[in-house]
Motif scaffolding. Structure first.
Motif, mmCIF file in Angstrom:
data_model
loop_
_atom_site.group_PDB
_atom_site.id
_atom_site.type_symbol
_atom_site.label_atom_id
_atom_site.label_comp_id
_atom_site.label_asym_id
_atom_site.label_seq_id
_atom_site.Cartn_x
_atom_site.Cartn_y
_atom_site.Cartn_z
ATOM 1 N N PRO A 80 33.103 -5.719 -69.371
ATOM 2 C CA PRO A 80 32.405 -4.507 -69.805
ATOM 3 C C PRO A 80 32.739 -4.108 -71.245
ATOM 4 O O PRO A 80 31.978 -3.398 -71.874
ATOM 5 C CB PRO A 80 32.887 -3.442 -68.822
ATOM 6 N N ALA A 81 33.862 -4.558 -71.762
ATOM 7 C CA ALA A 81 34.256 -4.214 -73.130
ATOM 8 C C ALA A 81 33.471 -5.002 -74.184
ATOM 9 O O ALA A 81 33.527 -4.682 -75.356
ATOM 10 C CB ALA A 81 35.745 -4.451 -73.315
ATOM 11 N N HIS A 82 32.763 -6.037 -73.743
ATOM 12 C CA HIS A 82 32.034 -6.907 -74.666
ATOM 13 C C HIS A 82 30.532 -6.733 -74.489
ATOM 14 O O HIS A 82 30.054 -6.625 -73.366
ATOM 15 C CB HIS A 82 32.397 -8.375 -74.418
ATOM 16 N N PRO A 83 29.786 -6.748 -75.601
ATOM 17 C CA PRO A 83 28.325 -6.666 -75.484
ATOM 18 C C PRO A 83 27.740 -7.982 -74.982
ATOM 19 O O PRO A 83 28.365 -9.040 -75.085
ATOM 20 C CB PRO A 83 27.883 -6.389 -76.920
ATOM 21 N N ALA A 84 26.545 -7.901 -74.442
ATOM 22 C CA ALA A 84 25.824 -9.110 -74.035
ATOM 23 C C ALA A 84 25.369 -9.851 -75.287
ATOM 24 O O ALA A 84 25.045 -9.232 -76.300
ATOM 25 C CB ALA A 84 24.609 -8.726 -73.193
ATOM 26 N N ARG A 106 34.032 -15.711 -79.007
ATOM 27 C CA ARG A 106 35.118 -15.299 -78.114
ATOM 28 C C ARG A 106 35.459 -13.823 -78.319
ATOM 29 O O ARG A 106 35.555 -13.065 -77.359
ATOM 30 C CB ARG A 106 36.366 -16.144 -78.361
ATOM 31 N N THR A 107 35.628 -13.418 -79.556
ATOM 32 C CA THR A 107 36.057 -12.039 -79.814
ATOM 33 C C THR A 107 34.922 -11.030 -79.642
ATOM 34 O O THR A 107 35.162 -9.917 -79.190
ATOM 35 C CB THR A 107 36.678 -11.893 -81.224
ATOM 36 N N THR A 108 33.705 -11.419 -79.978
ATOM 37 C CA THR A 108 32.577 -10.488 -79.888
ATOM 38 C C THR A 108 32.043 -10.363 -78.470
ATOM 39 O O THR A 108 31.837 -9.255 -77.975
ATOM 40 C CB THR A 108 31.425 -10.928 -80.821
ATOM 41 N N PHE A 109 31.826 -11.496 -77.815
ATOM 42 C CA PHE A 109 31.188 -11.492 -76.502
ATOM 43 C C PHE A 109 32.158 -11.747 -75.345
ATOM 44 O O PHE A 109 31.772 -11.620 -74.184
ATOM 45 C CB PHE A 109 30.065 -12.530 -76.455
#
Length: 94
Positions: free
Chosen positions: A3-7, A50-53
């Motif tokens: 949930p902390a990452h955008p699709a 990895r860091t963004t999604f």
């Protein structure tokens, strides 16, 4: 993807490509490598995914899905990235 990452979306992926490759715009059907992406840039892209999604992909994924359209589709099927242990200062034991 947590949930902390955008699709992963074409808009977000285009923005990452523009930043990594120093471009103003990216066509969804243009190859990452045709747009001057190198193997080092592909490694940076893997890290940004990895860091963004919060997804785990390899450089091979970028090679096999070199356009924004193809990579977004590949990201929809990518597994979550494993969590990395925190780096903490401490004494080394042998």
């Amino acid at each position: 993807m947590s949930p902390a990452h955008p699709a992963p979306t074409p808009d977000l992926l285009r923005a990452i490509w523009c930043e990594l490759l120093g471009l103003d715009r990216v066509d969804d059907e243009a190859s990452f490598f045709t747009l001057s992406g190198s193997s080092v840039d592909a490694l940076r892209l893997v890290d940004r995914v990895r860091t963004t999604f919060g997804l785990a992909i390899s450089v091979r994924t970028v090679i096999e899905a070199p356009t924004v359209t193809q990579l977004v589709e590949a990201l929809r099927q990518a597994p979550p990235a494993p969590t990395r242990p925190s780096l903490t200062q401490g004494r080394r034991t042998e």
